[in-house]
Design an enzyme around this catalytic site. Structure first.
Site, PDB file in Angstrom:
ATOM      1  N   CYS A 123      -5.353  28.618  15.635  1.00  0.00           N
ATOM      2  CA  CYS A 123      -5.596  29.374  14.555  1.00  0.00           C
ATOM      3  C   CYS A 123      -5.846  28.130  13.565  1.00  0.00           C
ATOM      4  CB  CYS A 123      -4.086  29.384  13.918  1.00  0.00           C
ATOM      5  SG  CYS A 123      -3.846  31.148  12.417  1.00  0.00           S
TER       6      CYS A 123
ATOM      7  N   GLU B 249      -0.315  33.378  18.952  1.00  0.00           N
ATOM      8  CA  GLU B 249       0.482  32.025  18.076  1.00  0.00           C
ATOM      9  C   GLU B 249       1.496  32.755  18.374  1.00  0.00           C
ATOM     10  OE1 GLU B 249      -0.161  29.064  15.326  1.00  0.00           O
ATOM     11  OE2 GLU B 249      -1.214  31.195  14.596  1.00  0.00           O
TER      12      GLU B 249
ATOM     13  N   LYS C 157      -1.373  21.820  18.060  1.00  0.00           N
ATOM     14  CA  LYS C 157      -1.865  21.965  16.652  1.00  0.00           C
ATOM     15  C   LYS C 157      -2.453  20.739  16.021  1.00  0.00           C
ATOM     16  CE  LYS C 157      -1.763  25.691  13.377  1.00  0.00           C
ATOM     17  NZ  LYS C 157      -1.146  26.768  13.164  1.00  0.00           N
TER      18      LYS C 157
END
Length: 278
Positions: A156, A45, A115
């Protein structure tokens, strides 16, 4: 090529303030991973920028015509590997996203995951972080194919949402890849735990790809890039330092686990279900 799988490389690299140097290092690691026999190379990331809300606008670029996208496309084609391009701050109109791109071995963009779940947390006396101050959330789940194998993507904080993983597993994924930068509070508590949880409850491979730890950075990443098999066992893991984890993914283990413990056939969808909305 493995008959029932492929070789994956998880690149845990140091990320600094110089965007061009970060991108050049990523390209170098892609070629090194190819030399190690990798078919898929996954980056961490925010591999091209420091992780922090104050940096996202400065380092943001458009996909697929930005500096980082062009470099990844070229590297994938030259090395003849698939590249899961960690994440970059993406500019789209007047919005910013935390975006993972996937490039095939011809350098073509084949997937783009924004995301979905933004990292907004407040742990008293530990860490407060709100991605939503500058980033917009994605609104789609993302699955791509490699030689007939389906692979799902999360970024994440997406790792914490089992529903997302379940839908990708239901759609045929045997591997989920999560570029992520857990911190020094949540990393030791939950990074491996969540990876093993998603692998166990969905009976598939899970790859967690972190930046290397830099204790001088404003946001310090936990590191410890990890690969978990469908039994929930950690089969390979790095420490906090820069490095690359290379491992052979055997997809027959997915079938072995799912036939041995057939929870997918035993779910009571007459009582509950998890469905894709978009």
């Amino acid at each position: 090529m493995l008959r029932r799988g492929f070789r994956i490389a998880l690149v845990q690299m140091t990320v600094g303030m110089d965007k061009s140097k970060n991108v050049a290092q990523a390209v170098k690691e892609i070629h090194k991973a190819k030399e190690g026999g990798a078919h898929i190379v996954a980056l961490p990331e925010c591999f091209n920028s420091p992780y922090g809300t104050k940096y996202f606008n400065e380092y943001a670029e458009e996909v697929p015509c930005g500096e980082t996208s062009l470099a990844l496309s070229k590297a994938a084609a030259e090395a003849q590997v698939f590249v899961v391009g960690g994440t970059v701050p993406e500019r789209f109109g007047n919005k910013l996203y935390n975006t993972c791109t996937v490039w095939d071995n011809k350098g073509t963009l084949i997937a783009q995951h924004r995301k979905v779940h933004l990292f907004d947390i407040d742990i008293p006396n530990k860490i407060t972080f709100k991605e939503s101050e500058v980033l917009s959330p994605g609104d789609k789940l993302t699955v791509f194919e490699f030689n007939g194998a389906k692979i799902g993507l999360g970024i994440c904080y997406d790792l914490r949402f089992a529903e997302m993983a379940h839908i990708m597993a239901k759609e045929g994924c045997g591997l989920l890849i999560y570029p992520g930068a857990f911190n020094m509070t949540t990393g030791p508590k939950h990074w491996e735990l969540l990876g093993r949880g998603r692998a166990t409850d969905q009976q598939l491979w899970v790859a967690l790809v972190s930046p290397a730890r830099d204790t001088t950075a404003g946001y310090v990443a936990w590191g410890h890039s990890t690969l978990v098999d469908p039994w929930g066992e950690v089969v390979a893991k790095l420490d906090e330092k820069p490095g690359t984890l290379i491992y052979d993914i055997d997809l027959s283990i997915v079938e072995e686990v799912r036939s041995s413990i057939p929870i997918r056939l035993q779910r009571r969808t007459d009582i509950y279900d998890t469905v894709r909305k978009n």
